[in-house]
Each structure stands twice: as C-alpha cells, then as structure tokens.
Design a protein around this motif. Structure first.
Motif, mmCIF file in Angstrom:
data_model
loop_
_atom_site.group_PDB
_atom_site.id
_atom_site.type_symbol
_atom_site.label_atom_id
_atom_site.label_comp_id
_atom_site.label_asym_id
_atom_site.label_seq_id
_atom_site.Cartn_x
_atom_site.Cartn_y
_atom_site.Cartn_z
ATOM 1 N N ASN A 199 0.827 -1.204 0.000
ATOM 2 C CA ASN A 199 0.000 0.000 0.000
ATOM 3 C C ASN A 199 0.864 1.256 0.000
ATOM 4 O O ASN A 199 0.859 2.002 0.977
ATOM 5 C CB ASN A 199 -0.882 0.026 1.269
ATOM 6 C CG ASN A 199 -1.923 -1.057 1.226
ATOM 7 O OD1 ASN A 199 -2.733 -1.101 0.312
ATOM 8 N ND2 ASN A 199 -1.877 -1.956 2.206
ATOM 9 N N PRO A 200 1.630 1.527 -1.072
ATOM 10 C CA PRO A 200 2.462 2.731 -1.050
ATOM 11 C C PRO A 200 1.567 3.979 -1.079
ATOM 12 O O PRO A 200 0.454 3.927 -1.622
ATOM 13 C CB PRO A 200 3.275 2.630 -2.336
ATOM 14 C CG PRO A 200 2.463 1.770 -3.227
ATOM 15 C CD PRO A 200 1.686 0.835 -2.361
ATOM 16 N N PRO A 201 2.052 5.086 -0.509
ATOM 17 C CA PRO A 201 1.203 6.283 -0.433
ATOM 18 C C PRO A 201 0.719 6.753 -1.808
ATOM 19 O O PRO A 201 -0.396 7.249 -1.937
ATOM 20 C CB PRO A 201 2.107 7.342 0.212
ATOM 21 C CG PRO A 201 3.395 6.684 0.521
ATOM 22 C CD PRO A 201 3.357 5.265 0.114
ATOM 23 N N TRP A 202 1.550 6.539 -2.871
ATOM 24 C CA TRP A 202 1.172 7.038 -4.199
ATOM 25 C C TRP A 202 0.042 6.238 -4.849
ATOM 26 O O TRP A 202 -0.490 6.621 -5.870
ATOM 27 C CB TRP A 202 2.383 7.116 -5.128
ATOM 28 C CG TRP A 202 3.196 5.867 -5.206
ATOM 29 C CD1 TRP A 202 4.327 5.578 -4.515
ATOM 30 C CD2 TRP A 202 2.937 4.710 -6.016
ATOM 31 N NE1 TRP A 202 4.791 4.330 -4.838
ATOM 32 C CE2 TRP A 202 3.952 3.780 -5.754
ATOM 33 C CE3 TRP A 202 1.941 4.375 -6.937
ATOM 34 C CZ2 TRP A 202 4.008 2.535 -6.370
ATOM 35 C CZ3 TRP A 202 1.990 3.126 -7.558
ATOM 36 C CH2 TRP A 202 3.019 2.231 -7.262
ATOM 37 N N PHE A 203 -0.357 5.144 -4.208
ATOM 38 C CA PHE A 203 -1.449 4.334 -4.758
ATOM 39 C C PHE A 203 -2.736 5.131 -4.875
ATOM 40 O O PHE A 203 -3.525 4.931 -5.768
ATOM 41 C CB PHE A 203 -1.680 3.117 -3.860
ATOM 42 C CG PHE A 203 -1.395 1.823 -4.536
ATOM 43 C CD1 PHE A 203 -0.165 1.591 -5.121
ATOM 44 C CD2 PHE A 203 -2.353 0.821 -4.589
ATOM 45 C CE1 PHE A 203 0.109 0.397 -5.741
ATOM 46 C CE2 PHE A 203 -2.082 -0.379 -5.216
ATOM 47 C CZ PHE A 203 -0.852 -0.588 -5.786
ATOM 48 N N SER A 204 -2.908 6.036 -3.923
ATOM 49 C CA SER A 204 -4.171 6.776 -3.908
ATOM 50 C C SER A 204 -4.095 8.093 -4.688
ATOM 51 O O SER A 204 -5.084 8.801 -4.791
ATOM 52 C CB SER A 204 -4.581 7.036 -2.458
ATOM 53 O OG SER A 204 -3.464 7.534 -1.784
ATOM 54 N N ILE A 207 -2.922 11.946 -9.721
ATOM 55 C CA ILE A 207 -1.842 12.634 -10.445
ATOM 56 C C ILE A 207 -0.613 12.601 -9.541
ATOM 57 O O ILE A 207 -0.688 13.013 -8.376
ATOM 58 C CB ILE A 207 -2.232 14.100 -10.754
ATOM 59 C CG1 ILE A 207 -3.484 14.098 -11.634
ATOM 60 C CG2 ILE A 207 -1.086 14.870 -11.410
ATOM 61 C CD1 ILE A 207 -4.086 15.447 -11.882
ATOM 62 N N PRO A 208 0.528 12.060 -10.037
ATOM 63 C CA PRO A 208 1.707 11.966 -9.162
ATOM 64 C C PRO A 208 2.140 13.331 -8.625
ATOM 65 O O PRO A 208 2.128 14.327 -9.369
ATOM 66 C CB PRO A 208 2.786 11.385 -10.077
ATOM 67 C CG PRO A 208 2.082 10.882 -11.276
ATOM 68 C CD PRO A 208 0.781 11.582 -11.389
ATOM 69 N N SER A 209 2.487 13.375 -7.343
ATOM 70 C CA SER A 209 2.866 14.662 -6.760
ATOM 71 C C SER A 209 4.383 14.886 -6.819
ATOM 72 O O SER A 209 4.859 16.004 -6.712
ATOM 73 C CB SER A 209 2.366 14.753 -5.317
ATOM 74 O OG SER A 209 2.908 13.674 -4.603
ATOM 75 N N ALA A 210 5.170 13.772 -7.015
ATOM 76 C CA ALA A 210 6.626 13.936 -7.068
ATOM 77 C C ALA A 210 7.029 14.641 -8.366
ATOM 78 O O ALA A 210 6.606 14.224 -9.452
ATOM 79 C CB ALA A 210 7.287 12.574 -6.994
#
Ligand SMILES: NC(=O)CC[C@H](N)C(=O)O
Length: 333
Positions: A199-204, A207-210
């Motif tokens: 469950n990595p944080p970017w799963f949710s 649009i990617p924030s990095a």
C-alpha cells in the motif's frame, strides 16, 4: 548447460487434502513435475499431515545448500519460494538470535515469520511468490510481490483443499475453481481471505505529486539493476534490440567487476538475442553499441529453424498464460 526458456523456480503447495494416501502424495509429485521446466537443479517436497509443499529449483543464491523447501531452526515453519530477496543480508542482521541453516536468500522468510508474524511481508525487498506453513497450528500464508513479477495461482479442490502454484497447469486438473493470485496481496488461512499488503502512499494519488527529476530516475534505475546482480551463478542479459535492454546491459557491464560472481566467472558480460537474417542489421548495431559500452560477449541465433524452435519452447512454457490479458504474459518468465 543453458536452462530451457522460462526457468525460474516452480512452487506447488496443497493444503488440507481430504485423502492422505500414498496415491495422493504421488499425484502431487506428478503435478509438481509439470513445473520442472522452471527449475532443473533440484526437486523437493515436504509433507506434514494433510499439507504438501513442493519445489522445483533453479539455483541462484547458495546453489550448494539452498535447496527448498526451507525451514526455521526447529523445522516447525516450512516455506517454498520462487524469487529473490535482495535485502536478505540486512534482514538477517535484524534476526541476530536466529540460526540460519543455509545461505539462501529465501530462508529469511521462515525466520521473519517466526519473529514478526504475517506482517513481515512488507519488509521484503524483492520479487517473490511463496507459501509458508506453520505446522504448530497448521495455518498457512501465501504472498506475491508488489507488481506480480513472479507468477502465482490459487485454487480450491472439491475436498476443501487450498492450492497454490507457479503455473496454472499444476492445479487446473485437480481444482474445482482457480484464480490468478493478485500481485501485492497476501492470503492468510487464519483470516480466510486475501488482503493487499502493498500500500504505497502514491497508490491513492491520481496525479503523481513527485516532480520530474531525471537524476533521481537515473539513480533509481541504476540501483534497481545493481541489486539484481545478486547471484552465485553466471548470468546474461537478454537483448530485445530496444533502448531498455541496452540500458540495462550498459549498467550491468559497468558494475559487473564489483560483483561476487565476476570474481568467480570473469567480468565479461554475456548478452543474448534472437533474430532472423533479415534483422542482422539491428544485431550488428546492437553489437556495436555493446562493444562500445563495455566488454560484452554476444550470442545470437540468426537461423530461422532455430528461432522457430525457441519460439515453440516459449509458447509451451507460456501456453497457460495465453487466456490472460496480454500485459500478464511476461510474468511467467
Ligand atoms: N529461481 C528462484 O526462484 C531462486 C530461489 C532462490 N533465490 C535460490 O536462489 O535458490
């Protein structure tokens, strides 16, 4: 000897069979043999009451003593694994009071379970699918890596048995129903269900924030290639003729000299590709690219008959995948 196309270990586990006869055991051994092409180095089986864990091994780490199934110290926890655990040394260092019987990267799974219970799976950095049996309470878990690099299928027998296998062909004839085990999930017999462990944080994030960072991409790519050089046996790079595999080959060749395997087998990178006479131009370009990048030995086949034979082998290996969506096909290699 070059192993046949599609090799990677093959696992088969059958838990809670209704009939514990010798005939059933022979049947399970026979089904496990259907995965033999995945692992030519060793065949092993562990049975405990009505549970069976079988393994066909393609040895990569500790070829001399890492045969599977693998165990904890008192052999109450048994595990059959297909995969590589890249951070096994780091994890072993956390388990100071555990005694390891082999140098296998996969043995750490049995000890981690003893120490942390089912929650240990997200400590693993690697590609894997495994089944673990705790003989103390006859509970079991099965898990598959985050993105499903290693294949795994799950089935249910009419006698109430639960089956897991690297390929569908080892369980399709004996199960009433079966599914492709979802990547990044864990099955626990205690809770009786599948749950997502990855469950990595970017799963949710939709649009990617990095922010885009080419240096970070380069660094992560190099790290990803380097950690995959963890092997005690000679290896090569299969070239497709495209940019991705050429980049992999170039990173490997630059870091080969630092690896354990280079000290034993030499630091010339072996690369392979398949092509027909008409594609010889691409092969020539590839050879030029690779010899410029590093010292490489390139093997390729340009004969139509030989190429067709290789394709046939590939299709036999992956036949069971052909009913699956196309993006899942490469997972069987
Ligand atoms: N092919 C595999 O899945 C290898 C399993 C384990 N890492 C070994 O080296 O034996």
């Amino acid at each position: 000897q070059v192993p046949p196309a599609g090799t990677m270990c093959g696992i088969l586990a059958v838990l809670g069979v209704g009939d514990v006869s010798l005939a059933k055991r022979s049947r399970i051994i026979e089904l496990s043999r259907r995965l033999r092409h995945r692992g030519p180095d060793w065949s092993g089986i562990h049975s405990f009451e009505d549970c069976y864990l079988a393994h066909q091994r393609l040895a990569i780490v500790d070829p001399t003593s890492g045969d599977q199934p693998l165990y904890n110290e008192d052999k109450t926890v048994v595990v059959t694994v297909n995969g590589e655990i890249y951070n096994h040394e780091e994890l072993k260092a956390k388990l100071k009071h555990h005694k390891f019987q082999t140098g296998s990267d996969c043995e750490v799974i049995a000890h981690l379970y003893e120490e942390y219970g089912e929650e240990f799976v997200d400590m693993l950095d690697g590609m894997f699918s495994f089944v673990l049996l705790d003989t103390r309470d006859k509970s079991f878990i099965a898990a598959r890596d985050a993105i499903g690099i290693c294949p795994l299928y799950m089935g249910w027998g009419l006698d109430g048995s639960v089956w897991f296998s690297s390929e569908m062909k080892a369980l399709s004839d004996d199960c009433e129903r079966f599914i492709s085990f979802p990547p990044g999930h864990l099955y626990s017999s205690k809770t009786g269900g599948l749950r997502r462990w990855y469950n990595p944080p970017w799963f949710s994030e939709s649009i990617p924030s990095a922010p885009y960072d080419p240096l970070l991409i380069r660094e992560s790519f190099e790290k990803a290639v380097i950690k995959r050089l963890m092997t005690d046996v000679p290896f090569g790079v299969l070239l497709s003729g495209g940019l991705d595999s050429s980049l992999v080959a170039s990173v490997v060749s630059r870091h080969l000299a630092e690896t354990k395997v280079a000290r034993q087998w030499g630091n010339k990178l072996h690369t392979f590709c398949i092509g027909l006479k008409r594609a010889l131009l691409i092969l020539k370009l590839l050879r030029k690219l690779l010899t410029t990048l590093a010292q490489c030995i390139m093997n390729y086949t340009s004969q139509c008959r030989r190429a067709l034979m290789l394709w046939k082998k590939l299709f036999i290996t992956s036949r069971h995948m052909m009913s699956r969506p196309l993006e899942q096909v490469p997972q069987c290699f």
